[in-house]
Structures are given as structure tokens and as C-alpha cells.
Design a protein around this motif. Structure first.
Motif, PDB file in Angstrom:
ATOM      1  N   LEU A 258     -16.421  44.408  81.004  1.00  9.88           N
ATOM      2  CA  LEU A 258     -17.536  44.268  80.624  1.00  9.88           C
ATOM      3  C   LEU A 258     -18.677  45.056  81.429  1.00  9.88           C
ATOM      4  N   GLN A 259     -18.515  44.836  82.802  1.00 10.09           N
ATOM      5  CA  GLN A 259     -19.591  45.443  83.598  1.00 10.09           C
ATOM      6  C   GLN A 259     -19.618  46.765  83.538  1.00 10.09           C
ATOM      7  N   THR A 260     -18.259  47.454  83.093  1.00 13.19           N
ATOM      8  CA  THR A 260     -18.297  48.966  82.966  1.00 13.19           C
ATOM      9  C   THR A 260     -19.196  49.648  81.802  1.00 13.19           C
ATOM     10  N   VAL A 261     -19.060  48.660  80.733  1.00 16.38           N
ATOM     11  CA  VAL A 261     -19.874  49.192  79.571  1.00 16.38           C
ATOM     12  C   VAL A 261     -21.102  48.772  79.650  1.00 16.38           C
ATOM     13  N   LYS A 262     -21.596  47.801  80.694  1.00 18.07           N
ATOM     14  CA  LYS A 262     -23.022  47.687  81.013  1.00 18.07           C
ATOM     15  C   LYS A 262     -23.648  48.577  81.717  1.00 18.07           C
ATOM     16  N   GLU A 263     -22.880  49.165  82.812  1.00 17.10           N
ATOM     17  CA  GLU A 263     -23.276  50.368  83.605  1.00 17.10           C
ATOM     18  C   GLU A 263     -23.607  51.585  82.803  1.00 17.10           C
ATOM     19  N   ALA A 264     -22.617  51.688  81.959  1.00 17.64           N
ATOM     20  CA  ALA A 264     -22.478  53.193  81.018  1.00 17.64           C
ATOM     21  C   ALA A 264     -23.918  53.540  80.399  1.00 17.64           C
ATOM     22  N   ASP A 265     -24.210  54.745  80.458  1.00 15.00           N
ATOM     23  CA  ASP A 265     -25.579  55.082  79.732  1.00 15.00           C
ATOM     24  C   ASP A 265     -25.452  55.990  78.622  1.00 15.00           C
ATOM     25  N   VAL A 266     -24.150  56.523  78.601  1.00 12.12           N
ATOM     26  CA  VAL A 266     -23.856  57.335  77.428  1.00 12.12           C
ATOM     27  C   VAL A 266     -22.379  56.888  76.868  1.00 12.12           C
ATOM     28  N   ILE A 267     -22.387  56.145  75.784  1.00 14.44           N
ATOM     29  CA  ILE A 267     -20.937  55.854  75.207  1.00 14.44           C
ATOM     30  C   ILE A 267     -20.491  56.955  74.080  1.00 14.44           C
ATOM     31  N   LEU A 268     -19.275  57.311  74.282  1.00 14.13           N
ATOM     32  CA  LEU A 268     -18.851  58.251  73.106  1.00 14.13           C
ATOM     33  C   LEU A 268     -17.715  57.270  72.608  1.00 14.13           C
ATOM     34  N   ALA A 269     -18.033  56.929  71.162  1.00 16.80           N
ATOM     35  CA  ALA A 269     -17.150  56.146  70.649  1.00 16.80           C
ATOM     36  C   ALA A 269     -16.334  56.871  69.537  1.00 16.80           C
ATOM     37  N   PHE A 270     -14.954  57.092  69.781  1.00 21.32           N
ATOM     38  CA  PHE A 270     -14.029  57.804  68.789  1.00 21.32           C
ATOM     39  C   PHE A 270     -13.295  57.038  67.926  1.00 21.32           C
ATOM     40  N   GLY A 271     -13.371  57.284  66.665  1.00 16.58           N
ATOM     41  CA  GLY A 271     -12.418  56.367  65.663  1.00 16.58           C
ATOM     42  C   GLY A 271     -12.696  55.046  65.771  1.00 16.58           C
ATOM     43  N   THR A 272     -13.576  54.524  66.049  1.00 18.68           N
ATOM     44  CA  THR A 272     -13.647  53.027  66.086  1.00 18.68           C
ATOM     45  C   THR A 272     -15.127  52.346  65.238  1.00 18.68           C
ATOM     46  N   ARG A 273     -14.824  51.308  64.482  1.00 12.72           N
ATOM     47  CA  ARG A 273     -15.793  50.962  63.819  1.00 12.72           C
ATOM     48  C   ARG A 273     -16.768  49.942  64.542  1.00 12.72           C
ATOM     49  N   LEU A 274     -16.478  49.684  65.654  1.00 15.05           N
ATOM     50  CA  LEU A 274     -17.342  48.948  66.934  1.00 15.05           C
ATOM     51  C   LEU A 274     -17.424  47.553  66.252  1.00 15.05           C
ATOM     52  N   SER A 275     -16.171  47.037  66.139  1.00 17.37           N
ATOM     53  CA  SER A 275     -16.154  45.509  65.502  1.00 17.37           C
ATOM     54  C   SER A 275     -16.824  44.524  66.247  1.00 17.37           C
ATOM     55  N   GLU A 276     -16.817  43.317  65.714  1.00 17.00           N
ATOM     56  CA  GLU A 276     -17.412  42.111  66.345  1.00 17.00           C
ATOM     57  C   GLU A 276     -16.596  42.058  67.614  1.00 17.00           C
ATOM     58  N   VAL A 277     -15.252  41.980  67.683  1.00 17.41           N
ATOM     59  CA  VAL A 277     -14.562  41.622  68.890  1.00 17.41           C
ATOM     60  C   VAL A 277     -14.958  42.680  69.696  1.00 17.41           C
ATOM     61  N   THR A 278     -14.665  43.942  69.529  1.00 14.93           N
ATOM     62  CA  THR A 278     -14.882  45.092  70.554  1.00 14.93           C
ATOM     63  C   THR A 278     -16.033  45.171  71.227  1.00 14.93           C
ATOM     64  N   THR A 279     -17.213  44.942  70.389  1.00 14.85           N
ATOM     65  CA  THR A 279     -18.550  44.837  70.890  1.00 14.85           C
ATOM     66  C   THR A 279     -18.888  43.425  71.250  1.00 14.85           C
ATOM     67  N   GLN A 280     -18.103  42.545  71.447  1.00 17.71           N
ATOM     68  CA  GLN A 280     -18.431  41.198  71.996  1.00 17.71           C
ATOM     69  C   GLN A 280     -19.439  40.627  71.389  1.00 17.71           C
ATOM     70  N   ASP A 281     -19.335  40.131  70.247  1.00 23.19           N
ATOM     71  CA  ASP A 281     -20.372  40.107  69.206  1.00 23.19           C
ATOM     72  C   ASP A 281     -21.633  40.752  69.036  1.00 23.19           C
ATOM     73  N   TYR A 282     -21.133  42.039  68.942  1.00 24.35           N
ATOM     74  CA  TYR A 282     -22.295  43.203  68.741  1.00 24.35           C
ATOM     75  C   TYR A 282     -23.362  43.221  69.734  1.00 24.35           C
ATOM     76  N   LYS A 283     -23.068  42.952  70.924  1.00 22.79           N
ATOM     77  CA  LYS A 283     -23.862  42.663  71.870  1.00 22.79           C
ATOM     78  C   LYS A 283     -23.976  43.889  73.262  1.00 22.79           C
ATOM     79  N   ILE A 284     -22.518  44.536  73.246  1.00 23.34           N
ATOM     80  CA  ILE A 284     -22.539  45.428  74.692  1.00 23.34           C
ATOM     81  C   ILE A 284     -23.086  46.650  74.345  1.00 23.34           C
ATOM     82  N   ILE A 285     -23.370  47.172  73.424  1.00 23.92           N
ATOM     83  CA  ILE A 285     -23.942  48.426  73.254  1.00 23.92           C
ATOM     84  C   ILE A 285     -25.508  48.325  73.137  1.00 23.92           C
ATOM     85  N   ALA A 286     -26.342  48.027  74.251  1.00 21.91           N
ATOM     86  CA  ALA A 286     -27.830  47.651  74.256  1.00 21.91           C
ATOM     87  C   ALA A 286     -28.690  48.890  73.953  1.00 21.91           C
TER      88      ALA A 286
END
Length: 545
Positions: A258-286
Motif C-alpha cells: 500500500l505504501q508503494t501506491v501512496k508514494e506514487a504520483d502518476v498511476i497508469l491503470a490498464f484494464g481495471t475497473r478500480l474495484s472496491e477491493v483493488t482500491t482498498q474501499d476506494y481510498k488509495i487513489i488520492a
């Protein structure tokens, strides 16, 4: 030809080789037409829910539509769990359901349900065919909708009087899946955004698998040294032993990932609906992160997070275009740092002090061929698989993002039927396995040599964990009785073993790997070890602080 024969002709045009069902009198003409078509094998199962899971697993393995059939309202209701799974997992599926006679509709006829309305919310499309002459048009449309855009399930309701009716039939071409690519302007915008990035990160989802874009993802990540994290239960989109792989976003994801996502400044999301679980309750993409979201389905873009750049494109075509980017920067240091963090929590070196669950995952990693396919049911036992097993080849993992219990073993049957040369292993808990255990007889009848591992702790473990977190020591409804899964397997003609230790498991696994039929290995586990990170007592102790 008859409308039923037209359906089979459509299946033939789509190169369907297997269909799954529980037989029913409402669609006997369709079964009869399949009897006369030698190129399609009909697999008759013991429950419609099992049939739909088998078809869903088959579709994931073949990347072609899973075809499943059932009768009227009762069969349809039973298989609806597989339809929901296919919908949430973006799996192509075509469901043919017998329906009451057209003249009886609206009278609450025997087993009558308004099937297109019943499934409307959990299917891409649902239709009832009342005109025999339109059967080819609508069935071919069903196959096209199931496979194009974001894949998913389609329902075709078949009144029993329509199937035997004859008509002059006209057929179109089989489905060719469109592969849209990003425009030149969109590529330039991505190049501009990435050129300013300090810590870019790729989140790769099922669209990579659907478009067979694993090699292109690997080439793109390697060219620019961008770390990759897999979306929920898409572990095999990127080799887990690669220096750029940095973990999996799932249930109980470690803080290091989760820290890896927290420190990222640009996210390239390929072929994902960015689901509730993937995004940890829709929180990690700030809001402090830039999001480049590429997906085949325009409705997916902005559904959860508003992208800074949103592009409707096939993941493979997008990656081919992005490989041509002119970027002077390289992110080797960032990628190396995050890979090291991931390795700290995914180390598979085990000792006798480790719980048997982790020891078994380590042994599977050593003994299974690297192209073996693993499926899993829902449950805490899967935490050890998700945390520690390294998937190094594409299309070696099949799991339900819907979290459906009872999925693991039937899905394994579908995967094995898709390629009988593969070693296929399912992992289940005792609760989930019991929900579809009857499909063991299906495996015996068709000689499908899946290996089913059942982690037996005599409880609904995941629910017990949440129970202990929120209502410690107040145990209700989660304890289960004793079942000998090895004896149960033996009773339907499968091989069954019960093991308590790693050495016992190793001997049973050796026998299973050489078995020509299905094998069940029941692993007795300590219910106290409720999850990868905590025991029941630790959960209770935390509640007192």
C-alpha cells in the motif's frame, strides 16, 4: 431448420467446444440438437450453480464465452451466482434458459419467472426470443455483446414452443472483437504527464488478460522501469518473480504494498475497473495523484475516480502505442526500492515454526510445474496463496473477484476442460468447498483430474475473523460440524486423503500429480490461525486495548 438447431449453428460459428448444463424439459429440443453436433461436448453437472462456475472458469481459461444452460425460473435462480460472478469479473458468458410456453406467460405458469427482467441488473444484456426466424440474429448478437467491450454475461430466454419451430434461417459472420487504440493526441498527453512523473506506477487488471497483452505490458514496464502492481485477483498479469513486480492489491494487502501506491504520483491503470477491493474501499487513489486510466469500456472511465487522462482502448493496442513514447527519464531507483519492500513481506522461505498453510504454499511452488493453473474459492485460506505464491507465467491463475464461495473446485473443472494437458489445482476452505462439493461426481464422471485442496478449520473463517474484530468472543453461526472430505471424495469415486502435517501433504500431492482422475486433499488446520497476520486471540486482545 428449427430454432434449437439455429442456436447450435451459432455456437459452431463461434467455435464453442463445450457447453455446461443441468438438463431440463423446457429446452429438450436444444439438447437434442446438441446431440447431433459432434464438435460440441455437453457437460452435465449436479447443480446449476456448479455449471455456471465451471463455465465461468472455462471462459477465463479460453478467453472465449462460457456457455451454460438451465431450465426456467428454478434453474435460472440456481445459476445466477455464476452470472453475477461473470459480471463482476468481466468474463464472457452466454446463458441459455428454457422458458414457459409463450401462451402461458403472465399466468404464473409452472416455474415461470420473467427471466430478462430477473437478470437485467447483473447481465450485460438479456433477451427473450419469441420469433424462431430471429433466433440466429439475437443469439449471434448475444455472443457479440458477451465478448466485445467489457466482456460479461448475456441471458437468452427460450420459450419452449419456440425451440422446435422451423423457419428459414440466415446467419451472419462470427464475432470479431474490436481493438481500439489511443489517438495520437492522447499518446502525446500521456507522454507529457509521464515526463514529469517522479514515481509512476502501473496497476494492471483483467483487461490485460482479456487482450492477451501480458508480453506488451512486460515490454513497456521494462523499457521505462516502471513498477507494476496487480489488481485484485489478477496476479498472473505480470511475472511475480520479475524485478518490477511490486505486489497485489487485494484483501489484507500488506502496508508495504500500500505504501508503494501512496508514494506514487502518476498511476497508469490498464484494464481495471478500480474495484472496491483493488482500491482498498476506494481510498488509495488520492487527489494528489495523477490518474491515466485506459480501459476498453467507456462507462468504466470516471465511474470511480475521475481520470486526468481517460482513454477508451484495448490494453494491448494501448501498450503497443505507449512503447513508442520518447521519455528521457528512467525510474530504476524507485522501482528497485518498491520491489525490495514487496520482497520483505512475500518471502517464501519457511521453517517448522510457520503455520501449515504457508508451508503448503511453499511446497506447491516447488512441486507444481510453472504453467500449472491455480484456482481459489473465497475465504481467509486464500490469503496465504495471495501473499506468497509466485505466479510467473500468464494465465496460471483463476479466481473470483466477486468473492463467490463455492467457486474454486468447479472453476478448476472448467480450466481443466479448456486444456487437459495442464495441471490444475483448486484451493478451498471447508465452508466454500461444501457449497459445490457435488461437482466432484461430475469430475469423476468425465475423468477431469483436478487436485482439490480443502483447508478444514471447521468454521466460516472469514466471517469468524470479522466477528472477532467487531464482536469479540461472541461467536454465533460461524462454527461448522465435522466432515471427512476424504471419505466424501471416496464415496463418489474420487481419491481422497486427510493430512495433518507437511510430510503427509507431500506424499498425497505426489499421488495426486500422477492420478488420472480427481483428487481431494483435506488439510486439517488450526482455527486459531484465522488469517495471515493474526490469530483469534490476537484479535481479541486488540479489542481490549
Amino acid at each position: 431448420m428449427t430454432a434449437a438447431q439455429a442456436i447450435v449453428k451459432c455456437m459452431e460459428l463461434e467455435d464453442i467446444k463445450h457447453v455446461f448444463c443441468v438438463p431440463g424439459e423446457s429446452y429438450l429440443p436444444l439438447l437434442d440438437a446438441l446431440h447431433d453436433e459432434r464438435s460440441i461436448e455437453v457437460i452435465s453437472t449436479r447443480h446449476e450453480g456448479g455449471a455456471s462456475f465451471i463455465a465461468e472458469g472455462y471462459a477465463k481459461a479460453t478467453l472465449k464465452p462460457g456457455v451454460v444452460m438451465a431450465t426456467r425460473g428454478v434453474g435460472a435462480a440456481n445459476l445466477s451466482i455464476g452470472v453475477h460472478t461473470a459480471f463482476q469479473d468481466s468474463t464472457p458468458m452466454v446463458v441459455f434458459l428454457g422458458q414457459v410456453h409463450s401462451k402461458f406467460r403472465g399466468r404464473e405458469g409452472f416455474q415461470e419467472v420473467d427471466l430478462d427482467q430477473y437478470f437485467g441488473h447483473i447481465a450485460k444484456w438479456a433477451v427473450e426470443v419469441n420469433d424462431p426466424e430471429r433466433m440466429p440474429e439475437l443469439v449471434q448478437r448475444a455472443f457479440r455483446i458477451a465478448q466485445t467491450g467489457r466482456p460479461g454475461p448475456v441471458i437468452v430466454s427460450l420459450p419452449e414452443n419456440v425451440l422446435p419451430a422451423q423457419a428459414e434461417m440466415s446467419f451472419g459472420a462470427p464475432t470479431v472483437k474490436p481493438k481500439p487504440a489511443p489517438s495520437t493526441e492522447e499518446v502525446i498527453r500521456i507522454e507529457s504527464m509521464l515526463s514529469k512523473a517522479k514515481n509512476p506506477l502501473i496497476i494492471a487488471g483483467g483487461g490485460i488478460k482479456s487482450s492477451k497483452a501480458e508480453e506488451r505490458l512486460l515490454a513497456f514496464a521494462e523499457k521505462f522501469s516502471i513498477p507494476v502492481i496487480a489488481a485484485f485477483r489478477r496476479h498472473d498479469v505480470f511475472p511475480n518473480n520479475h524485478a518490477l513486480y511490486c505486489g497485489h492489491l487485494g484483501l489484507g494487502t500488506s502496508k508495504e504494498v500500500l505504501q508503494t501506491v501512496k508514494e506514487a504520483d502518476v498511476i497508469l491503470a490498464f484494464g481495471t475497473r478500480l474495484s472496491e477491493v483493488t482500491t482498498q474501499d476506494y481510498k488509495i487513489i488520492a487527489s494528489d495523484k495523477k490518474l491515466i486510466h485506459i480501459d476498453i469500456d467507456y462507462e468504466t472511465l470516471g465511474k470511480v475516480f475521475a481520470p486526468d487522462i481517460g482513454i477508451v482502448a484495448d490494453s494491448g493496442e494501448a501498450l503497443a502505442k505507449l512503447a513508442e513514447l520518447a521519455l528521457s527519464g528512467s525510474w530504476v531507483v524507485w522501482a528497485t526500492e518498491r520491489r525490495a519492500a514487496y520482497q520483505q513481506v512475500s518471502n517464501l522461505d519457511v521453517t517448522s515454526e510457520d503455520v501449515v498453510n504457508k508451508q503448503i504454499i511453499a511446497l506447491l511452488e516447488k512441486r507444481l510445474p510453472n504453467d500449472a493453473v491455480l484456482t481459489n474459492d473465497a475465504g481467509n485460506f486464500a490469503g496465504w496463496l495471495h501473499s506468497f505464491y509466485p505466479f510467473t507465467k500468464p494465465h496460471t491463475y483463476v479466481g473470483p473477484t466477486s468473492g463467490a464461495m463455492g467457486y474454486g473446485m468447479p472453476a478448476a473443472l472448467g480450466v481443466q476442460l479448456a486444456d487437459r494437458s495442464k495441471t490444475v489445482v483448486s484451493l478451498s476452505g471447508d465452508g466454500g468447498f461444501m457449497m459445490t462439493v457435488q461437482e466432484l461426481e461430475t469430475a469423476v464422471r468425465y475423468q477431469i483430474p483436478v487436485i482439490s485442496l480443502v483447508f478444514n478449520n471447521n468454521m466460516y473463517g472469514t466471517i469468524r475473523m470479522h466477528q472477532e474484530i467487531h464482536y469479540p468472543e461472541k461467536v454465533i453461526a460461524t462454527n461448522l460440524g465435522d466432515v471427512s472430505f476424504s471419505k466424501l471424495a471416496n464415496s463418489v469415486g474420487a481419491d481422497g486423503y486427510t493430512v495433518w502435517t507437511l510430510s503427509e501433504f507431500e506424499k498425497a500431492l505426489d499421488k495426486a500429480l500422477h492420478n488420472q482422475g480427481p483428487t481431494v486433499i483435506e488439510i486439517i488446520t488450526d482455527g486459531e490461525n484465522i488469517s495471515v497476520s493474526s490469530t483469534i486471540q490476537q484479535l481479541r486482545d486488540r479489542s481490549k486495548k
